[in-house]
Design a protein around this motif. Sequence first.
Motif, PDB file in Angstrom:
ATOM      1  N   MET A 102       0.880   4.360   0.152  1.00 20.68           N
ATOM      2  CA  MET A 102       1.839   3.312  -0.179  1.00 20.68           C
ATOM      3  C   MET A 102       3.250   3.789   0.118  1.00 20.68           C
ATOM      4  O   MET A 102       3.477   4.988   0.334  1.00 20.68           O
TER       5      MET A 102
ATOM      6  N   LEU B 173      -0.141  -0.867   1.486  1.00 19.75           N
ATOM      7  CA  LEU B 173       0.532  -1.447   0.320  1.00 19.75           C
ATOM      8  C   LEU B 173       1.944  -0.883   0.219  1.00 19.75           C
ATOM      9  O   LEU B 173       2.140   0.321   0.376  1.00 19.75           O
TER      10      LEU B 173
ATOM     11  N   VAL C 122       1.121  -6.554   0.847  1.00 22.08           N
ATOM     12  CA  VAL C 122      -0.135  -6.037   1.372  1.00 22.08           C
ATOM     13  C   VAL C 122      -0.553  -6.878   2.572  1.00 22.08           C
ATOM     14  O   VAL C 122      -0.068  -7.994   2.777  1.00 22.08           O
TER      15      VAL C 122
ATOM     16  N   TRP D 285      -3.653  -3.479  -7.790  1.00 27.67           N
ATOM     17  CA  TRP D 285      -2.220  -3.280  -8.063  1.00 27.67           C
ATOM     18  C   TRP D 285      -1.870  -3.871  -9.419  1.00 27.67           C
ATOM     19  O   TRP D 285      -1.202  -3.221 -10.244  1.00 27.67           O
TER      20      TRP D 285
END
Length: 320
Positions: free
Chosen positions: A1, A76, A120, A129
């Motif tokens: 991420m 993400l 995303v 999440w």
Amino acid sequence: MTVKGERGARHPGVQALLRAGAVPIGTTSVPRGPRGYQTWGHTDRGLTRNPWRADLSPGGSSAGAAAAVAAGIVPLSCGSDGAGSVRIPAAWCHVIGFKPSTGRAPTPDPAGLAVPGVLVRDPALLQPWAAAVLPDWSPPTGLPEPPLAAAAWSATLGYAGPHLDPEVAEIAERAAQALCARAGLALSRPGVNLTDPENAWMTLRSNTSSAAKQRRAQRTRHDNNRRLTELFQSADLLMTPTTPGRAHGHDGPGEHLSVALTWGINLSGHPAVSVPAGLTADGCPVGLQIIARPCGDERLLQLLDDHVPQAPIATPRSRP
């Protein structure tokens, strides 16, 4: 991420993701214009470019976050949304951007308008999440719930007509029709007429507004909330273009008000998401905004998980 900006790693939501096992690879750019809600600007490292068309802005302020997901660098990216700052970059970078209901997660914003969000390509990542970041998240239990049955469409919410690009509205409406067909939802056009939230948002965001201006802003907020409550008595979802116009260039938006259809939802606090709707003839990504009832986050994300496909990795296109 990735993490939004250098200060993003200290946010409670990011810390929760780290505890859940997420691995950060770096921070993303947060370009801004002369006014904080604008969707363009430069950083000290130069422009943040749109992976689909380098001559276009990726939106703001979660610009680098959306660009990183669209380019396939990470699955993400963390963002934040105070006037559309997750949904607008998601729309212009052709990815999925989710803003939860106000109050579902801690926010450092004293006005309470900005909330943590996420970008995303794969909607299957949204519920993990939410389970990590939103303290009161209730995962699906398998127990029967009343199915989503109806959605309402509005291209302008009653006030954004002067900013509307007909091609953008047409692409978003076709996407709404296709999603409703896949999900078995009836789509209506009830004629949504909200008051333009610009003055109310600007007033509530400012720490120097007079008491009289604050009262007027709250009246606008309460009136729009009442109208939305009436709408959601007959519809489970409200769908709009995420932005009334297409992505602008790096020279700025001019009179283009990209936040026209998003910042009112920060005032109301409803959960909302932007999903890819398609591309204009000249290769500008368009987003479809889907707004759910207050605290309807779980059902909204379940709809995406069931009926919204994974977004493609950006295919760069030169300006025609």
